[in-house]
Motif scaffolding. Sequence first.
Motif, PDB file in Angstrom:
ATOM      1  N   VAL A   1      -3.694   4.612  -0.293  1.00 50.46           N
ATOM      2  CA  VAL A   1      -4.456   3.359  -0.200  1.00 50.46           C
ATOM      3  C   VAL A   1      -4.760   3.006   1.255  1.00 50.46           C
ATOM      4  O   VAL A   1      -5.880   2.602   1.582  1.00 50.46           O
TER       5      VAL A   1
ATOM      6  N   GLN B   1      -7.506   5.243   2.579  1.00 49.72           N
ATOM      7  CA  GLN B   1      -8.807   4.843   2.026  1.00 49.72           C
ATOM      8  C   GLN B   1      -9.307   3.552   2.665  1.00 49.72           C
ATOM      9  O   GLN B   1     -10.488   3.416   2.972  1.00 49.72           O
ATOM     10  N   SER B   2      -8.397   2.599   2.883  1.00 46.92           N
ATOM     11  CA  SER B   2      -8.826   1.333   3.485  1.00 46.92           C
ATOM     12  C   SER B   2      -9.287   1.533   4.920  1.00 46.92           C
ATOM     13  O   SER B   2     -10.052   0.746   5.455  1.00 46.92           O
ATOM     14  N   MET B   3      -8.758   2.588   5.546  1.00 47.37           N
ATOM     15  CA  MET B   3      -9.137   2.876   6.932  1.00 47.37           C
ATOM     16  C   MET B   3     -10.366   3.770   7.006  1.00 47.37           C
ATOM     17  O   MET B   3     -11.002   3.872   8.053  1.00 47.37           O
ATOM     18  N   GLY B   4     -10.644   4.471   5.924  1.00 50.35           N
ATOM     19  CA  GLY B   4     -11.700   5.476   5.956  1.00 50.35           C
ATOM     20  C   GLY B   4     -11.285   6.679   6.790  1.00 50.35           C
ATOM     21  O   GLY B   4     -12.099   7.283   7.481  1.00 50.35           O
TER      22      GLY B   4
ATOM     23  N   MET C   1       0.847  -1.191   0.000  1.00 59.12           N
ATOM     24  CA  MET C   1       0.000   0.000   0.000  1.00 59.12           C
ATOM     25  C   MET C   1       0.886   1.245   0.000  1.00 59.12           C
ATOM     26  O   MET C   1       2.104   1.162   0.078  1.00 59.12           O
ATOM     27  N   ASP C   2       0.247   2.394  -0.103  1.00 58.81           N
ATOM     28  CA  ASP C   2       0.918   3.653   0.165  1.00 58.81           C
ATOM     29  C   ASP C   2      -0.028   4.474   1.045  1.00 58.81           C
ATOM     30  O   ASP C   2      -1.078   3.969   1.451  1.00 58.81           O
TER      31      ASP C   2
ATOM     32  N   ARG D   1      -8.490  -1.401  13.965  1.00 55.03           N
ATOM     33  CA  ARG D   1      -8.862  -1.073  12.581  1.00 55.03           C
ATOM     34  C   ARG D   1      -7.665  -1.214  11.639  1.00 55.03           C
ATOM     35  O   ARG D   1      -7.795  -1.685  10.518  1.00 55.03           O
TER      36      ARG D   1
ATOM     37  N   GLU E   1      -7.129  -4.826  10.942  1.00 57.01           N
ATOM     38  CA  GLU E   1      -8.085  -5.321   9.945  1.00 57.01           C
ATOM     39  C   GLU E   1      -7.685  -4.872   8.525  1.00 57.01           C
ATOM     40  O   GLU E   1      -7.624  -5.679   7.594  1.00 57.01           O
ATOM     41  N   ALA E   2      -7.363  -3.572   8.408  1.00 61.46           N
ATOM     42  CA  ALA E   2      -7.050  -3.027   7.075  1.00 61.46           C
ATOM     43  C   ALA E   2      -5.798  -3.669   6.483  1.00 61.46           C
ATOM     44  O   ALA E   2      -5.703  -3.866   5.278  1.00 61.46           O
ATOM     45  N   LEU E   3      -4.836  -3.987   7.348  1.00 62.45           N
ATOM     46  CA  LEU E   3      -3.577  -4.525   6.841  1.00 62.45           C
ATOM     47  C   LEU E   3      -3.519  -6.053   6.905  1.00 62.45           C
ATOM     48  O   LEU E   3      -2.553  -6.672   6.448  1.00 62.45           O
TER      49      LEU E   3
END
Lengths: 136, 332
Positions: free
Chosen positions: A84, A87-90, A80-81, A115, A118-120
Amino acid sequence: MDIKNVPQDHISTYAENKKALYATDENGKYAVVTSSGWDVEGEATKQALTELQRQADNAYQAVLEGQQSPLYYHMYAQRMDLIVLAQSMGLFQWRVKRHLKPKVFKKLSPTLLARYSEALGLSVESLKQLPELKEK
Amino acid sequence: MQAVKFKHQHAAHCESGVMSSMLSHHGLKLSEPMVFGLSSALVFAYLPFVKLGGMPLIAYRSMPKSIIKGLQKNIGLKMKVEKFSNATRGTQRLDELLAQGHIVGAQTSVFWLPYFPEEMRFHFNAHNLMVINKTDDNYSISDPVFEHLVEADVKSLQKARFVKGVMAPKGALYYPSYVPQEIDYKKVLPKCIKKTAKTMLKTPVPIAGLKGIYFLAKHIRQLEKKGEQYSKLFLGHIIRMQEEIGTGGAGFRYIYASFLQESAELINNQELFEASKMMTATGDAWREFALLIAKSIRSKNKKVIDYLAIAEKLESVAQQEAEVYKKLLRAF
């Protein structure tokens, strides 16, 4: 492209898989042909993978030197960067950016850690540390 | 449970592959190229201001989901699409649909699918696949870009369906509610083909159609000023968008040529046969363009990259492709 010219270069980035390509037979009729890859494509994929690896390696070093929090490494290690991950975390990018600072990261709430985990796709425990560097 | 046994098809591209399989399963035999052409999915777009992983968006096909939408519009197919705000609910609903005997299309991320090898895992959220069965904790999946059926555990599929971010799938599931059993090709084909030709030739903005190709060529010329590291990544990125993402070769140009060939037979149109040959030749030219790039960005290559030569090659491809569309407009 003629079926005879469909590359079968067994490229490593297909990991033994094959892709379907459209090519023409001796009568000029189109058919689906499986291909083990084209070196040209393989090289482009490898270039992108090398770049991702380079970013992760640099991040690893930056975390070791205490400039960044472990989150910084895991972000790149999971391809990711900042964009990304945010965005994945909101979350807004500036918030994620803050969490990349070692001091802020240490005080991160359990909710946010969960969180990120979960995202990673990593456990909270592994999120907090650097993994042993694997031999490449 | 299933009345008709599902047959897995290996396809070039995920969305067209899913739709081809799904419709065939429901009695409407439609090849992947026909699905692709009938949804007018062939395009070119270059959006330098939209960045994916630091690289500009370069697209050889229309927006994700446009194949599903285009088919509905053009052949009278009706699809039911369900999205979910709650992941657990999304999984329950998938299980319900499977229990009812449906073959269910799903939008997912690529990165979190366990059967994707490490080398192919990137953060792309608009992948398409079909879930065909569930046993215990595993789904049997027909992913058209893979040769054979694959599997994913419940947890992984749920994660892949509910990632957030650009083009977030929101657990989207889809299945047909009405499948036409016949298509009036004489009426539909000219419409779809003309639409593609017009879009490519006449889109009034510089980022789309053939103008988009010239725009990309212009930026390739300017790479000299950007430094070698970035330039090489930029050029490699073009190849990836053209070949790696499952395009059937040459950024969908071969699929489209195959579609034109099949159309020519269906409505007995000699012009389309010739246009198909021209499109094949254009596809070959796109492949030469990719080869030219690959040779210049190899680490073995110690020569200075000839950006001018690459840009000129791209412009010649655009010229060649323009002739195909002009021919197509004259075909009816």
